[in-house]
Design an enzyme around this catalytic site. Structure first.
Site, PDB file in Angstrom:
ATOM      1  N   HIS A  36       0.844  -1.200   0.000  1.00 37.63           N
ATOM      2  CA  HIS A  36       0.000   0.000   0.000  1.00 37.63           C
ATOM      3  C   HIS A  36       0.879   1.250   0.000  1.00 37.63           C
ATOM      4  O   HIS A  36       1.312   1.702   1.051  1.00 37.63           O
ATOM      5  CB  HIS A  36      -0.889   0.011   1.245  1.00 37.63           C
ATOM      6  CG  HIS A  36      -1.599  -1.291   1.474  1.00 37.63           C
ATOM      7  ND1 HIS A  36      -2.809  -1.595   0.903  1.00 37.63           N
ATOM      8  CD2 HIS A  36      -1.233  -2.388   2.188  1.00 37.63           C
ATOM      9  CE1 HIS A  36      -3.175  -2.816   1.263  1.00 37.63           C
ATOM     10  NE2 HIS A  36      -2.233  -3.316   2.051  1.00 37.63           N
ATOM     11  N   HIS A 283      -4.725   3.443  -2.662  1.00 36.97           N
ATOM     12  CA  HIS A 283      -4.647   2.710  -1.395  1.00 36.97           C
ATOM     13  C   HIS A 283      -3.790   1.464  -1.542  1.00 36.97           C
ATOM     14  O   HIS A 283      -2.929   1.186  -0.724  1.00 36.97           O
ATOM     15  CB  HIS A 283      -6.037   2.334  -0.892  1.00 36.97           C
ATOM     16  CG  HIS A 283      -5.969   1.348   0.226  1.00 36.97           C
ATOM     17  ND1 HIS A 283      -5.790   1.723   1.526  1.00 36.97           N
ATOM     18  CD2 HIS A 283      -5.978   0.003   0.212  1.00 36.97           C
ATOM     19  CE1 HIS A 283      -5.706   0.645   2.275  1.00 36.97           C
ATOM     20  NE2 HIS A 283      -5.818  -0.415   1.498  1.00 36.97           N
ATOM     21  N   GLU A 435     -15.023  -4.740  26.463  1.00 34.61           N
ATOM     22  CA  GLU A 435     -14.148  -5.917  26.464  1.00 34.61           C
ATOM     23  C   GLU A 435     -13.066  -5.834  25.391  1.00 34.61           C
ATOM     24  O   GLU A 435     -11.914  -6.201  25.615  1.00 34.61           O
ATOM     25  CB  GLU A 435     -14.974  -7.200  26.272  1.00 34.61           C
ATOM     26  CG  GLU A 435     -15.889  -7.549  27.432  1.00 34.61           C
ATOM     27  CD  GLU A 435     -17.227  -6.807  27.374  1.00 34.61           C
ATOM     28  OE1 GLU A 435     -17.454  -6.057  26.393  1.00 34.61           O
ATOM     29  OE2 GLU A 435     -18.037  -6.967  28.299  1.00 34.61           O
ATOM     30  N   HIS A 496     -25.397 -16.602  27.997  1.00 40.57           N
ATOM     31  CA  HIS A 496     -24.313 -16.435  28.963  1.00 40.57           C
ATOM     32  C   HIS A 496     -23.559 -17.729  29.233  1.00 40.57           C
ATOM     33  O   HIS A 496     -22.667 -17.764  30.065  1.00 40.57           O
ATOM     34  CB  HIS A 496     -24.873 -15.872  30.284  1.00 40.57           C
ATOM     35  CG  HIS A 496     -25.127 -14.401  30.222  1.00 40.57           C
ATOM     36  ND1 HIS A 496     -25.884 -13.833  29.222  1.00 40.57           N
ATOM     37  CD2 HIS A 496     -24.707 -13.376  31.009  1.00 40.57           C
ATOM     38  CE1 HIS A 496     -25.930 -12.516  29.409  1.00 40.57           C
ATOM     39  NE2 HIS A 496     -25.219 -12.216  30.486  1.00 40.57           N
TER      40      HIS A 496
HETATM   41  C1  LIG Z   1     -10.151  -4.806  11.280  1.00 43.24           C
HETATM   42  C2  LIG Z   1      -9.756  -4.653   9.858  1.00 43.24           C
HETATM   43  N1  LIG Z   1     -10.689  -4.768   8.909  1.00 43.24           N
HETATM   44  C3  LIG Z   1     -10.364  -4.683   7.601  1.00 43.24           C
HETATM   45  C4  LIG Z   1      -9.068  -4.476   7.237  1.00 43.24           C
HETATM   46  C5  LIG Z   1      -8.681  -4.448   5.769  1.00 43.24           C
HETATM   47  N2  LIG Z   1      -8.295  -3.073   5.415  1.00 43.24           N
HETATM   48  C6  LIG Z   1      -7.018  -2.701   5.287  1.00 43.24           C
HETATM   49  S1  LIG Z   1      -6.886  -1.068   5.012  1.00 43.24           S
HETATM   50  C7  LIG Z   1      -8.553  -0.856   5.046  1.00 43.24           C
HETATM   51  C8  LIG Z   1      -9.199   0.459   4.941  1.00 43.24           C
HETATM   52  C9  LIG Z   1      -8.343   1.477   4.338  1.00 43.24           C
HETATM   53  O1  LIG Z   1      -8.866   2.730   4.602  1.00 43.24           O
HETATM   54  P1  LIG Z   1      -8.258   3.637   5.721  1.00 43.24           P
HETATM   55  O2  LIG Z   1      -8.331   2.951   7.025  1.00 43.24           O
HETATM   56  O3  LIG Z   1      -8.899   4.947   5.608  1.00 43.24           O
HETATM   57  O4  LIG Z   1      -6.733   3.711   5.322  1.00 43.24           O
HETATM   58  P2  LIG Z   1      -6.133   4.442   4.059  1.00 43.24           P
HETATM   59  O5  LIG Z   1      -6.372   3.587   2.875  1.00 43.24           O
HETATM   60  O6  LIG Z   1      -6.783   5.751   3.946  1.00 43.24           O
HETATM   61  O7  LIG Z   1      -4.693   4.514   4.397  1.00 43.24           O
HETATM   62  C10 LIG Z   1      -9.183  -2.056   5.243  1.00 43.24           C
HETATM   63  C11 LIG Z   1     -10.652  -2.205   5.296  1.00 43.24           C
HETATM   64  C12 LIG Z   1      -8.114  -4.354   8.261  1.00 43.24           C
HETATM   65  N3  LIG Z   1      -6.821  -4.159   8.014  1.00 43.24           N
HETATM   66  N4  LIG Z   1      -8.488  -4.418   9.558  1.00 43.24           N
END
Ligand SMILES: Cc1ncc(C[n+]2csc(CCOP(=O)(O)OP(=O)(O)O)c2C)c(N)n1
Ligand SMILES: [Mg+2]
Length: 697
Positions: A36, A283, A435, A496
């Site tokens: 990325h 991204h 939690e 539970h």
């Molecule tokens: C808990 C979780 N869900 C999904 C992902 C997969 N994932 C990686 S980056 C991302 C989203 C990217 O958007 P953002 O957080 O705004 O980061 P940016 O691309 O702007 O750097 C996702 C859904 C992850 N890493 N963690």
């Protein structure tokens, strides 16, 4: 310097360094064809400003205890961190804490991005790369880890600092993204951080309005700033990530803020300078050779150069970071020398914590429990063991998600106190009904020298699974206490009553799940958990009373350390039947064993509190406990059967739960689901008949 990096004609050394971070990210992702690049490109000015102008982090001593922490919660932007570590010249620390003299991240390491055994895995991994303070990637976790680190800093400061002798006063920064802001765990953690007024905590939010599927308006329209103000945070805004002056000004404001955590909302353009800037394409996709050339032209970069670090860049960055931090670290070492002289006992305590050792005599007061057919709930025994240890081990700090009275995890000895905004050195934390954040915050505390414990009902371990898993990945000694471990919960009913949770936890590699059978096994479980400094432990406890097994008749509880042991054996010859059980079902197995003995059946009861520990024993011991020749085996556990097949084999059977429980008095549930001596014996006899039949074939 003007703040605007748009003028590329005569870049300053700062701008060159920033562009080096950007182009390293571009080149590394392109070479790996994976990763990325867009976020490191956009956040390079922010990361660089923080590290070069503010972070108190000596690149030659990245293990300095009072260093500022930088957590890259936005783990997919790992190249930002790798480039910062490389260009600022951070030196490597090996697994034993030795200084190898090598770079924490070399240029070759960056070229090996995402390759097997490299120091530059796809997401930052604690213990793999020096300078990575926490394993991140699952969004939200790093934010919550940072809250735990900030709590730990406050605790260490309250516990150790003395007049004129300040050992702890560092800051904790987390860089986070839209995804972090959307995740519940970060919200839970932010809520608690605001409540605790963690003024040493700063989250920098990359407000780029882009996630994977496209623009954030697809799914995210709240005002993050207002939400955080509501949590009690100070919220600052930087309108352009490239405005180094504005970024610096915001960080300065954070450093002056004394009564609240700070959120710096930074507007940025993902993939800044590239043809795909500001789009979701920036991204994740490697950009391709032509787009990379175009981007490099925009930066005023030699367009065909790869992994180029222009002369002077690394020196410049290293000098800024080291010249500010080294004197601070050296002064700290002088302070520590005076501290040792003036406060030798506290200094010894600190040394224990920093080295992850337990103080002498830490287990001396752990109680033993006399045989008692009525006995006590293992949660009660657990509370006694915990208190006895915590009184000796001040690093043991923790609490429950609003269930301390039920999990019996409150520290009640004199001076334990509550950890609150006004009493940051207290030992009893109140996580509130949070939690998920509780687990992640505890991991952050473990990353900052404490021995944290958490507590809730076993059924809610589902809400904590991500941080439990991460504790295992990071090999952190976090202790997760779970009470109310079965249908023994009774009237509260299926919501539970955990059924699948033991199997789900046992499926996680690198963690020790212990379900003790009685009060003495519970005390042993705490001992084993404390000794395991490189692995998390779950201690699984009952709500209901369990008989305290008579150890003069049966084997000693200290064998728990082997994971499974022969608790009761057949008289007069080898066993013809093995009864395997954990926790509350061990006494049931014992009762069945006694009755079978009276009926002339030679059975052996194996208490199996920890499969993980048992699997670590040599084959000879495992075969001694579970002789391969004895194939008539019955496992008894008030949980689903998953996993027991390994121990009962093809000819064995289980008395387990194959459905959700029900709301009723426990005695009725035991009958309904077959947890009675009569049923265990019937199942055992059927297994023996079938097995004898097999032999006859
Ligand atoms: C808990 C979780 N869900 C999904 C992902 C997969 N994932 C990686 S980056 C991302 C989203 C990217 O958007 P953002 O957080 O705004 O980061 P940016 O691309 O702007 O750097 C996702 C859904 C992850 N890493 N963690
Ligand atoms: Mg985003």
């Amino acid at each position: 310097m003007t703040a605007d990096l748009g003028d590329r004609t005569s870049p300053s050394l700062d701008e060159r360094t920033i562009d080096t971070i950007r182009t390293l990210a571009l080149d590394a992702v392109e070479k790996a064809q994976s990763g990325h690049p867009g976020t490191p490109m956009a956040m390079a000015p922010v990361g660089y400003t923080l590290w070069s102008r503010f972070l108190r982090f000596d690149p030659d001593r990245p293990d300095w205890p009072n260093r500022d922490r930088f957590v890259l919660s936005v783990g997919h932007a790992s190249l930002l961190l790798y480039s910062l570590l490389h260009l600022s010249g951070v030196r490597e620390i090996d697994a034993d804490g030795g200084h190898t003299g090598r770079a924490a991240v070399s240029l070759d390491d960056i070229k090996a991005f995402r390759q097997l055994d490299s120091r530059t895995p796809g997401h930052p991994e604690y213990r793999v790369t020096t300078g990575v303070e926490a394993t991140t990637g699952p969004l939200g976790q790093g934010c919550a880890n940072a809250v735990g680190m900030a709590i730990a800093e406050r605790w260490l400061a309250a516990h150790f600092n003395r007049d004129g002798l300040t050992l702890f006063d560092h800051h904790v920064y987390a860089l986070c993204s839209d995804g972090d802001m959307m995740e519940g765990v970060a919200s839970e953690a932010a809520s608690l951080a605001g409540h605790l007024k963690l003024a040493n905590l700063c989250w920098i939010y990359d407000n780029n309005h882009i996630t994977i599927e496209g623009g954030t308006p697809l799914a995210f329209s709240e005002s993050v700033a207002e939400r955080f103000r509501g949590y009690g945070w100070k919220v600052l805004h930087v309108a352009d990530a490239n405005d180094l002056g504005a970024v610096a000004h915001a960080i300065e404001t954070f450093r002056r803020t004394e009564d609240a955590p700070t959120l710096i909302v930074v507007d940025s353009v993902i993939g800044w300078g590239s043809p795909v800037a500001g789009t979701a394409k920036a991204h994740s996709d490697p950009m391709g050779a032509e787009a990379i050339r175009e981007t490099k032209r925009f930066y005023g970069w030699p367009e065909d150069a790869q992994f180029l670090v222009p002369p002077g860049v690394a020196d410049h960055f290293h000098t800024l970071l080291a010249n500010r931090s080294r004197p601070l670290r050296e002064a700290w070492e002088q302070t520590l020398i005076r501290y040792r002289a003036e406060h030798p006992e506290l200094a010894a305590e600190l040394a224990c914590m920093l080295e992850g050792r337990l103080p002498d005599g830490w287990e001396d007061d752990v109680p033993g429990f006399a045989a008692d057919p009525t006995g006590m709930a293992s949660r009660d025994a657990g509370g006694k063991a915990l208190n006895a240890i915590a009184q000796e081990v001040s690093a043991l700090v923790g609490g429950a998600a609003d269930l301390a009275p039920s999990t019996r995890t409150r520290l009640t000895f004199d001076g334990a106190g509550d950890l609150e905004a006004q009493s940051p050195g207290g030992r009893n934390m109140h996580f509130g009904v949070r939690e998920h954040a509780m687990g992640a915050i505890a991991n952050g505390m473990a990353l900052s020298y404490l021995r944290p414990f958490t507590a809730t009902f076993l059924v809610f371990s589902d809400y904590m699974r991500p941080p439990i898993r991460l504790a295992a990945i990071m090999a952190l000694p976090t202790i997760f206490v779970f009470s109310h471990d079965s249908i023994g919960v009774g009237e509260d009913g299926p919501t539970h009553q955990p059924v699948e949770h033991l199997a789900a936890l046992r499926a996680i590699p690198g963690i020790n799940i212990i379900r003790p059978a009685d009060a003495n096994e519970t005390a042993e479980a705490w001992r084993v958990a404390m000794r395991r400094t490189g692995m998390p432990t779950c201690i699984i406890l009952s709500r209901q009373k369990l008989p305290t097994i008579d150890r003069s008749l049966y084997a000693s509880a200290d064998q728990l350390a082997k994971g499974a042991y022969v608790l009761a054996d057949a008289d007069g010859g080898d066993p013809e039947l093995l009864l395997l059980a954990t926790g509350s079902e061990v006494s049931l197995a014992l009762a069945a064993h006694e009755q079978l003995a009276a009926e002339g059946v030679r059975s052996r009861v194996v208490s199996m509190p920890s499969w993980a520990l048992f699997e670590q024993q040599p084959r000879s011991y495992r075969d001694f406990v579970l002789p391969p020749s004895v194939r008539a085996r019955v496992a008894v556990e008030q949980a689903c059967a998953l996993g027991w097949g390994r121990y009962v084999g093809l000819d064995g059977a289980t008395v387990t739960m194959n459905r959700f429980g029900a709301s009723a008095p426990f005695a009725k549930l035991k009958e309904r689901f077959g947890f009675t001596v009569a049923n265990v014996i019937e199942v055992a006899r059927n297994v023996m008949i079938a097995e004898k039949g097999n032999d006859g074939e």
